[in-house]
Write a protein that holds these residues in place. Structure first.
Motif, short mmCIF file in Angstrom:
data_model
loop_
_atom_site.label_atom_id
_atom_site.label_comp_id
_atom_site.label_asym_id
_atom_site.label_seq_id
_atom_site.Cartn_x
_atom_site.Cartn_y
_atom_site.Cartn_z
N TRP A 46 95.31 -57.55 52.85
CA TRP A 46 94.72 -57.47 53.44
C TRP A 46 93.82 -58.93 53.87
O TRP A 46 93.32 -59.21 53.14
CB TRP A 46 93.80 -56.61 52.35
CG TRP A 46 94.27 -56.03 52.21
CD1 TRP A 46 95.09 -55.49 51.34
CD2 TRP A 46 94.38 -54.14 53.07
NE1 TRP A 46 95.79 -54.04 51.10
CE2 TRP A 46 94.98 -53.52 52.13
CE3 TRP A 46 93.26 -53.69 54.01
CZ2 TRP A 46 94.92 -51.83 52.81
CZ3 TRP A 46 93.95 -52.76 54.53
CH2 TRP A 46 94.65 -51.35 53.77
N LEU A 47 92.76 -58.96 55.08
CA LEU A 47 91.90 -59.36 55.51
C LEU A 47 90.83 -59.76 54.48
O LEU A 47 90.07 -60.58 53.91
CB LEU A 47 91.16 -59.44 56.18
CG LEU A 47 90.33 -59.67 57.16
CD1 LEU A 47 91.05 -61.31 57.32
CD2 LEU A 47 89.63 -59.90 59.05
N VAL A 48 89.97 -58.82 53.97
CA VAL A 48 89.19 -58.21 52.56
C VAL A 48 90.05 -57.85 51.51
O VAL A 48 89.89 -56.28 51.50
CB VAL A 48 88.53 -57.43 53.57
CG1 VAL A 48 87.43 -57.44 52.12
CG2 VAL A 48 87.85 -58.10 54.45
N PRO A 49 90.82 -58.70 50.48
CA PRO A 49 91.21 -57.43 49.52
C PRO A 49 90.61 -57.33 48.89
O PRO A 49 89.09 -57.70 48.62
CB PRO A 49 92.15 -59.05 49.06
CG PRO A 49 91.47 -60.09 49.18
CD PRO A 49 91.01 -60.02 50.77
N LEU A 50 90.33 -56.24 47.39
CA LEU A 50 89.46 -56.27 46.38
C LEU A 50 89.31 -57.48 45.13
O LEU A 50 90.11 -58.05 44.99
CB LEU A 50 89.87 -54.97 45.19
CG LEU A 50 88.92 -54.51 44.15
CD1 LEU A 50 87.71 -53.89 45.66
CD2 LEU A 50 89.82 -53.71 43.98
#
Length: 136
Positions: free
Chosen positions: A82-86
């Motif tokens: 993900w580019l923006v992981p949690l």
């Protein structure tokens, strides 16, 4: 049973809202490959704290339950895929935190529930994927 859940699901419980969606299966990320007999499932998750207290949000507070009842923790591929992981953050009142997650599951498995555990200062919120997704 093996189909990817299509749509978005939302559950609010005791002041915490969890939304999940965009489920998809895949075998490889840039750095990781699923071992034989398994695959990755990725999805987006959003968590909103509607309480007066601060709650902890992190990939470690989210679990995936498959249709056979097995529970899974996030996979390290989360941070590669993900580019923006949690992210791991303290959610102040009314803060919305969103990101992507990845779990490694058996190839013949499919997601049934996503659970966020806000203890000790918040509830356990379970999003059941068996019900119909929310309308867009």
């Amino acid at each position: 049973v093996n189909a990817v859940p299509e749509g978005y699901w939302l559950r609010t419980y005791l002041g915490v809202t969890v939304a999940v969606g965009q489920f998809h299966y895949f075998r490889d990320t840039r750095l990781f490959s699923a071992p034989a007999g398994s695959r990755f499932v990725g999805f987006g998750i959003s968590i909103r704290n509607r309480n007066d207290s601060i709650i902890r949000v992190s990939p470690a507070t989210v679990t995936l339950l498959d249709h056979t009842g097995h529970e899974y923790r996030h996979d390290r591929a989360t941070f590669d895929y993900w580019l923006v992981p949690l992210q791991s953050l303290n959610a102040t009142p009314n803060l919305l935190i969103s990101g992507g997650m990845v779990f490694l599951i058996p190839e013949d498995s499919s997601p049934a529930q996503v659970t966020y555990d806000a203890r000790p200062f918040g509830p356990i919120v379970t999003v059941d994927l068996a019900g119909p997704p929310i309308p867009y």
